[in-house]
Structure formats: C-alpha cells, structure tokens
Design an enzyme around this catalytic site. Sequence first.
Site, PDB file in Angstrom:
ATOM      1  N   GLU A  54       0.865  -1.171   0.000  1.00 50.31           N
ATOM      2  CA  GLU A  54       0.000   0.000   0.000  1.00 50.31           C
ATOM      3  C   GLU A  54       0.910   1.231   0.000  1.00 50.31           C
ATOM      4  OE1 GLU A  54      -2.781   0.382   3.245  1.00 50.31           O
ATOM      5  OE2 GLU A  54      -3.504   2.291   2.458  1.00 50.31           O
ATOM      6  N   ARG A 279       5.505 -12.738   9.484  1.00 50.53           N
ATOM      7  CA  ARG A 279       6.197 -11.481   9.217  1.00 50.53           C
ATOM      8  C   ARG A 279       7.582 -11.504   9.821  1.00 50.53           C
ATOM      9  NH1 ARG A 279       3.814  -6.352   9.256  1.00 50.53           N
ATOM     10  NH2 ARG A 279       1.888  -6.847   8.243  1.00 50.53           N
ATOM     11  N   LYS A 289       4.461   0.749   9.459  1.00 49.71           N
ATOM     12  CA  LYS A 289       4.552   2.035   8.772  1.00 49.71           C
ATOM     13  C   LYS A 289       3.947   3.150   9.619  1.00 49.71           C
ATOM     14  CE  LYS A 289       3.122   0.180   4.843  1.00 49.71           C
ATOM     15  NZ  LYS A 289       2.626   0.008   3.468  1.00 49.71           N
TER      16      LYS A 289
HETATM   17  P1  ATP Z   1       2.810  -2.311   7.967  1.00 50.93           P
HETATM   18  O1  ATP Z   1       2.012  -3.066   8.976  1.00 50.93           O
HETATM   19  O2  ATP Z   1       4.250  -2.206   8.274  1.00 50.93           O
HETATM   20  O3  ATP Z   1       2.214  -1.004   7.605  1.00 50.93           O
HETATM   21  P2  ATP Z   1       1.578  -3.588   5.837  1.00 50.93           P
HETATM   22  O4  ATP Z   1       1.389  -5.056   5.902  1.00 50.93           O
HETATM   23  O5  ATP Z   1       0.422  -2.730   6.095  1.00 50.93           O
HETATM   24  O6  ATP Z   1       2.811  -3.220   6.708  1.00 50.93           O
HETATM   25  P3  ATP Z   1       1.683  -3.398   3.027  1.00 50.93           P
HETATM   26  O7  ATP Z   1       2.125  -2.259   2.215  1.00 50.93           O
HETATM   27  O8  ATP Z   1       0.250  -3.728   3.041  1.00 50.93           O
HETATM   28  O9  ATP Z   1       2.198  -3.139   4.482  1.00 50.93           O
HETATM   29  O10 ATP Z   1       2.541  -4.677   2.712  1.00 50.93           O
HETATM   30  C1  ATP Z   1       2.883  -5.145   1.439  1.00 50.93           C
HETATM   31  C2  ATP Z   1       3.301  -6.572   1.559  1.00 50.93           C
HETATM   32  O11 ATP Z   1       4.428  -6.712   2.412  1.00 50.93           O
HETATM   33  C3  ATP Z   1       2.193  -7.418   2.146  1.00 50.93           C
HETATM   34  O12 ATP Z   1       2.084  -8.602   1.400  1.00 50.93           O
HETATM   35  C4  ATP Z   1       2.643  -7.673   3.552  1.00 50.93           C
HETATM   36  O13 ATP Z   1       2.161  -8.869   4.013  1.00 50.93           O
HETATM   37  C5  ATP Z   1       4.171  -7.656   3.409  1.00 50.93           C
HETATM   38  N1  ATP Z   1       4.797  -7.274   4.671  1.00 50.93           N
HETATM   39  C6  ATP Z   1       4.564  -6.156   5.388  1.00 50.93           C
HETATM   40  N2  ATP Z   1       5.277  -6.165   6.542  1.00 50.93           N
HETATM   41  C7  ATP Z   1       5.980  -7.318   6.540  1.00 50.93           C
HETATM   42  C8  ATP Z   1       6.896  -7.918   7.451  1.00 50.93           C
HETATM   43  N3  ATP Z   1       7.239  -7.325   8.600  1.00 50.93           N
HETATM   44  N4  ATP Z   1       7.416  -9.118   7.134  1.00 50.93           N
HETATM   45  C9  ATP Z   1       7.096  -9.707   5.978  1.00 50.93           C
HETATM   46  N5  ATP Z   1       6.238  -9.206   5.081  1.00 50.93           N
HETATM   47  C10 ATP Z   1       5.680  -8.022   5.347  1.00 50.93           C
HETATM   48 MG    MG Z   2      -1.330  -2.622   5.052  1.00 52.37          MG
END
Ligand code: ATP
Ligand code: MG
Length: 574
Positions: A54, A279, A289
């Site tokens: 995102e 994760r 984020k």
């Molecule tokens: P955050 O919680 O840090 O904001 P998010 O999951 O909302 O992260 P996205 O932009 O939606 O962030 O993530 C894009 C991809 O990266 C998704 O498939 C998510 O599962 C993966 N991802 C995000 N954080 C991690 C992590 N700590 N370890 C592995 N994969 C991750």
């Molecule tokens: Mg997200």
Amino acid sequence: MTLPTDTAETNATLATSGTASQAPAPTNFIRQIIDEDLRTGKNGTRVATRFPPEPNGYLHIGHAKSICLNFGIARDYKGTCNLRMDDTNPTKEDVEYVESIMKDVEWLGFKWAGMYYASDYFEKLYDYAVQLIKLGKAYVCSLTAEQIREYRGTLTQPGRESPYRNRSVEENLELFARMRKGEFPDGTHVLRAKIDMASPNINLRDPALYRIRHAHHHRTGDRWCIYPMYDYAHCISDMLEGITHSICTLEFEDHRPLYDWCLETLKTPCHPQQIEFSRLNLTYTVMSKRKLLELVQKKIVQGWDDPRMPTILGFRRRGYTPESIRDFCDRIGVTKKENVIDVAQLEACIREDLDRRAPRALAVLRPLKVVIENYPEGQVEEFDGPNHTQKPELGTRKVPFSRELYIEREDFMEEPTKGFFRLAPGKEVRLRFAYFVKCTGVVKDPATGEVTELRCTYDPETRGTNPPDGRKVKGTIHWVSAQHSVPAEVRLYDRLFVKENPEDDTIANLNPKSFEIIKDARVERNLASAKPEERYQFERQGYFVADMKDCAPGRLVFNRTVTLRDSWAKEAGK
Ligand code: ATP
Ligand code: MG
C-alpha cells in the site's frame, strides 16, 4: 579503488527473467507447495506472484522479506512477479510513496513483470460488485458504523442480521449506483457481502465490500467516492492479473475464507491460492509504517531516509548493500511461525559483505596532532597501503607520510591505564604501514589543560619492519598526514532503540546515542573524490559509506554503516 556503483551492480545482475540473479533461495514450505502444483499441473507450468504494497509509507526491511520471497520465487521458477500498488485507501496514499517503492524494489535488484495499481481495477471491481448484488450475494446496508459493529457479535456470540439484509436486488442496484454517483455522505451506506452472520469467523459476518469516502485519490482524482475494501479488492486484483500464488502475512489467514468466497461466488476463470507466512520482526526495531510515520512526523528522525530507519532507503543510505539484505532474507527463511530475529543477524550480513568487498582506508575521526620532531621538514614519503588486507589481488594505494600527522585522540593516554598499549608519554607504537614512533612530550592548552599536540620521534630503521635490536611494540595505530589528508564530516549511527522490544513505548525507548556527528574528521587523500554510496572500511573504525544525499565534491560526508564488531553483544554479556 572503489566498489562498483549500485546501479551498475543492479543492472549487471538482472537476469533475463527480470530479477536479481543469485543462487536459488533455500527451499521453504511455500516452494514445496509450488513444486507440488507444478507436479500436478494445477496452473499448467505457470508461477505468477505479486508484491502488493500500500503506497502509504516507505518500504521497510519486513517488506524486503516479502519482496525477496515473491520475486525470488518468480526468478527461480522462471515465472513472473508483478508490483502492484494496493491503493484503495485514498486518504493515506501518495505518489511520493509510489515512486519510492518502485525505486526500492529496483535497488534491491528485482524487476517486475508488470506494474499495476489496484485503482486501475476500480471499474472492474465495481462491475463485479454489481454482479454480486445480482446474484443476491451483496446488499447495501444503511446501519451506522457503530450499529454494524454492534450487530457483528463477538468471538463467543453470533452476530445479528442487518434489517437491510433482505433489500431486493433492484433496490440494492439502485442504491449502489447512487452511492457511486455521490448522492450520499460518508458513512451513510456500505455495500456488504451476504454470507453468514453466525459464522465463527467474524470476517464472514457480512463483511463490507465498499464504503463511501468523498476523498481525492492520488491517481483517480475525484472520479470515485466509493472505494473497495482491501479483502474484496485484493482477491479480484490477484485474479485479474492471473496470479497463481498470492503470498501474504499471517494476519490474513482468517481472511482467506473471504478471499475464496468472493472468487467462488463470482465463478472467476482463475482462482489464486492465498498462502500465509510469518512477518519479519527484528529486535531493537519498530516496523509498522504507522509507527515509522510517527517518527518522521515528530521529527525524531530526519526523514524516511534517515540512516537509522529500518526502511530500505534508510538502510541504503546507511551503507547496506542490496546483496546483504537479500542474503539476510535468505538466511532467516520463510515459515509460519511468529518469531523475532536478532538485529545482530542483519548487521552480521552487511559486515560480512563489506569485509569481503570494501576497500580499506585510513580515517581519523577525532584528530590529535602529532609532530615527529626528528623527521625532516618538507620531506614526504609514500607507503603502499593494501586496499584489502586479505586480498592482495586488490592492489595497493599510495599513502603519504610527513612530519605532521593526525592520530586518533583515543589512541593516546597521558596516564595510560593497565593494558593500554597505544601511545603515552615515553611509549612507542607502530604507525600502520610506516614507522615506530615514540611520544616524547605533550603540548597542552593552558586554559583547559587539554592535550592539543604530541611531540614524537620516529625510528628510521623501522620502516615497515621491526628494528634490528629486536624491540617490539604492542600497538599499531592508524594516522593520516596533516598536510595531505582532507577534512570530512562523519556521522556515527547506532541502533535507534535501547530496548529489544521497543514497540510498547517507542518514544521512551529511544537510544539517546543513536546519532553523533563529527564535523572535523580527517581522511586520507584517496578518499577526496569519494562518490555518494561508495563504501569503505575505515581501518579499526568500521564500515562507512559516502552519504548519498550530502556527500559532494569538496564536502565529504561519511555515514557509519556498522562497527567492525558487535558492541551490543558485549554489552548484553556484561
Ligand atoms: P505495515 O504493517 O508495516 O504497515 P503492511 O502489511 O500494512 O505493513 P503493506 O504495504 O500492506 O504493508 O505490505 C505489502 C506486503 O508486504 C504485504 O504482502 C505484507 O504482508 C508484506 N509485509 C509487510 N510487513 C511485513 C513484514 N514485517 N514481514 C514480511 N512481510 C511483510
Ligand atoms: Mg497494510
């Protein structure tokens, strides 16, 4: 001698399949699922993955794990991996983030097969929603958000059906069309899937598919005022792109039945398989984020690219190589078990990579002047300094030596403590590549009593060797010639948090010593033309990189990437 630039490196390592070439990543349970699918011909010979961030922030090291996983699979199975901006939430998203994400993925050494935006699918997503309504599988609900929550029930109690659940298809179609037209204010209606209010899985209790949001979208502008929810947009986007394996993190496990329900109900031509993995969590690091944005907004760090940030750009600016990050992701592996990885493991990866590759240099961070009184004035000698101590094939460079030098302030003690083998009055040390020198006197600032200069003598018979009388010294210290060295700013970075798990109170757990700036360091003249992102080992000090933003001709700025040894392990062992 310098390292190849990252762009050159990245381009050189792009294989025809479009991703960084390296040995295949170690196998894991996801690769085993793919092997089995290929064996049974489930998707023919196709393997198609995607990385769907995102664009509401910069990518962090957790995303790197997902990137290496998704793009690594595409690379090793000769498949494809798309980059998709999951931009269905207009209020938090921005083009700045889109651009940074693209840059970061490329820098990591990967190339997407196709670049997509979920917002490109808004029209199709709308059509599929209309189809769901026509199938009697979706309805417009006019409960307030509060009421919806209340009707949803709890983990132990089933939910109650909305009084709007049995609206006719015609009425739903009309209301949904009017929602799109902008006739209703935010929060007045939502489109919900009609599944099962008594399902033990709360995600299946008539989840929202669309909400009204009169907000400007960074790509679609004001064309839409209804936006699809993540769960609905995601499965359809995957399907539209022909993704075979939709890999996501564990928190989506309970959402998988909804993912499958949408595709099954719509009888879509292809049905990607969602697979969840755990994760990445790192000690001494916050990852979400939202929390990273807070650090930026409260100016606790200097931006998303602050070298202390766990963002990919932060690591890049800190001096990490894409190879070290990919290596780290391979080493930690992919499982379904939640765990926390010691950040020292990541630091070990960059240390190893730079130990292998970074040219050596002499740099004095906190200079103390030394005058070698028996060395002829105006005389200059050049010593051959090996560019790499274990790799003679990397050659040598000329290091000038003269009567006035700088040494590291901490390599001198006026009253040496036990076990201090460096310079002290009457004591002798070796200057790296050069001579033995003996301290014969000190000059002090009369006001403060601080030692401002050392007087020494050198022994001409010790040029790169031991003296004939068999005299030995215990310490070898680094130095630069006062006249030949160049000034540099050196930024010492350390972990941003002092606590292994800083999440509970990120502000209270900040490391007050995570950043120190040294304005008046001196580096050997060979570094005078250092280009942004060139990396070096400053002997005895650590690995440093020329800052990608601030280092320019005539203004040298180096960031400490990592120390030579893990000082935190020592701390912990005390
Ligand atoms: P955050 O919680 O840090 O904001 P998010 O999951 O909302 O992260 P996205 O932009 O939606 O962030 O993530 C894009 C991809 O990266 C998704 O498939 C998510 O599962 C993966 N991802 C995000 N954080 C991690 C992590 N700590 N370890 C592995 N994969 C991750
Ligand atoms: Mg997200």
